[in-house]
Design an enzyme around this catalytic site. Sequence first.
Site, PDB file in Angstrom:
ATOM      1  N   GLU A 275       0.866  -1.176   0.000  1.00 55.49           N
ATOM      2  CA  GLU A 275       0.000   0.000   0.000  1.00 55.49           C
ATOM      3  C   GLU A 275       0.904   1.227   0.000  1.00 55.49           C
ATOM      4  O   GLU A 275       1.727   1.399   0.899  1.00 55.49           O
ATOM      5  CB  GLU A 275      -0.908   0.029   1.230  1.00 55.49           C
ATOM      6  CG  GLU A 275      -1.766   1.294   1.320  1.00 55.49           C
ATOM      7  CD  GLU A 275      -2.439   1.463   2.678  1.00 55.49           C
ATOM      8  OE1 GLU A 275      -2.657   2.625   3.082  1.00 55.49           O
ATOM      9  OE2 GLU A 275      -2.731   0.445   3.331  1.00 55.49           O
TER      10      GLU A 275
ATOM     11  N   ARG B 233       0.876  10.628   0.285  1.00 52.08           N
ATOM     12  CA  ARG B 233       1.252  11.813   1.060  1.00 52.08           C
ATOM     13  C   ARG B 233       2.386  12.598   0.415  1.00 52.08           C
ATOM     14  O   ARG B 233       2.498  13.800   0.627  1.00 52.08           O
ATOM     15  CB  ARG B 233       1.655  11.393   2.474  1.00 52.08           C
ATOM     16  CG  ARG B 233       0.517  10.727   3.249  1.00 52.08           C
ATOM     17  CD  ARG B 233       0.960  10.320   4.630  1.00 52.08           C
ATOM     18  NE  ARG B 233      -0.097   9.625   5.352  1.00 52.08           N
ATOM     19  CZ  ARG B 233       0.017   9.174   6.604  1.00 52.08           C
ATOM     20  NH1 ARG B 233       1.158   9.338   7.257  1.00 52.08           N
ATOM     21  NH2 ARG B 233      -0.993   8.561   7.174  1.00 52.08           N
TER      22      ARG B 233
ATOM     23  N   THR C  69      -4.297   6.482   2.054  1.00 53.29           N
ATOM     24  CA  THR C  69      -4.519   7.886   2.433  1.00 53.29           C
ATOM     25  C   THR C  69      -5.268   8.629   1.317  1.00 53.29           C
ATOM     26  O   THR C  69      -4.935   9.760   0.957  1.00 53.29           O
ATOM     27  CB  THR C  69      -3.194   8.613   2.759  1.00 53.29           C
ATOM     28  OG1 THR C  69      -2.322   7.742   3.475  1.00 53.29           O
ATOM     29  CG2 THR C  69      -3.457   9.832   3.652  1.00 53.29           C
TER      30      THR C  69
ATOM     31  N   LYS D 136     -10.358  -0.753   7.904  1.00 56.70           N
ATOM     32  CA  LYS D 136      -9.086  -0.327   8.470  1.00 56.70           C
ATOM     33  C   LYS D 136      -9.331   0.147   9.897  1.00 56.70           C
ATOM     34  O   LYS D 136     -10.330   0.819  10.180  1.00 56.70           O
ATOM     35  CB  LYS D 136      -8.498   0.804   7.627  1.00 56.70           C
ATOM     36  CG  LYS D 136      -7.186   1.358   8.154  1.00 56.70           C
ATOM     37  CD  LYS D 136      -6.619   2.383   7.182  1.00 56.70           C
ATOM     38  CE  LYS D 136      -5.294   2.937   7.691  1.00 56.70           C
ATOM     39  NZ  LYS D 136      -4.652   3.843   6.703  1.00 56.70           N
TER      40      LYS D 136
END
Length: 320
Positions: free
Chosen positions: A40, A44, A68, A128
Amino acid sequence: MDVMTIIREHGVIPVLGLKDPATAPQLAEALCKGGLPLLEITMRAPLAMDCLKAVKAAKPDMLVGAGTILRMEQVDQAKAAGADFIVTPGFNPKLVAHCQELGLPVVPGCVTPTEIEAGMELGLTTFKFFPSEALGGMANIKQLCGPYSNIQFIPTAGITLTNMQDYLISDRIAAVGGSFMAPAAMVDSQHWDGITALCQMAVEKSLGFSLAHIGINGESREEGLATAQWFAKRFGFPVKEGGKSNFAATYVECCNQQFPGKFGHIGIFTLSPLRAEAYFKAKGIPLREEFRNVDSSGKLVAVYLAEEVGGFAVHVVKKS
């Protein structure tokens, strides 16, 4: 490609903030060599999406997700870059629905009953749990799972080689995620061999192999019980009688009949028979499908290897 099956069969997801598309394929190769062909990439860093694209171009069979994810356009960009799944830190129903419309598996962050039920309304069963350790870790996950019988979590944040087994022993954990197998300092210094070694350690931890018991074959209930009592008289092991076998403490299974193996079998504990089965198959180690043991819910409990050693069969069994 069944994304969630692959994630469950490995039990560990490297969750990494990659910055350099030029070295991202080398990192991916290091992960695969260490037994973790999944990743993953958190969105960012400015070039994170380019890193995802570079990894998928170099290793198209690797399972690569975009993490994210906060906005609709990021989902579209991730799909165009080749992402196999989407991970979000929180629960945004519109974003989840958009992923589903595009056929992209999505794992949203859900840490309250309200969020879990909203996710279930959209057909989700895997969530998650972030930030895991800060929110109480496995103790809190157990409480959340109480009312919901068919959900699993992927906890991230605070997961290490030291505590990952505390999570992975539970059937409510699909996998754990983190960067502990590829620390940023190692990635920046391109220490690929070190990352491969840490991945191998993570795989070993996820399987949790340890000696469970030795099984001794017998011809009858009387012989099996006599064998158990032999150990009781000499070593003080308590005897627990059963239908097909008896146990002397938990160390020796004294069988009332012939089980696989010329003399008996060696039982090996694992945190997850599902992960162990996938691990053996990936290594080309044959299993005895006729001796797969599943529980009432269909979950794999034990399976025998096809090979014998020293006249003993070997099987792996779920550690309780």
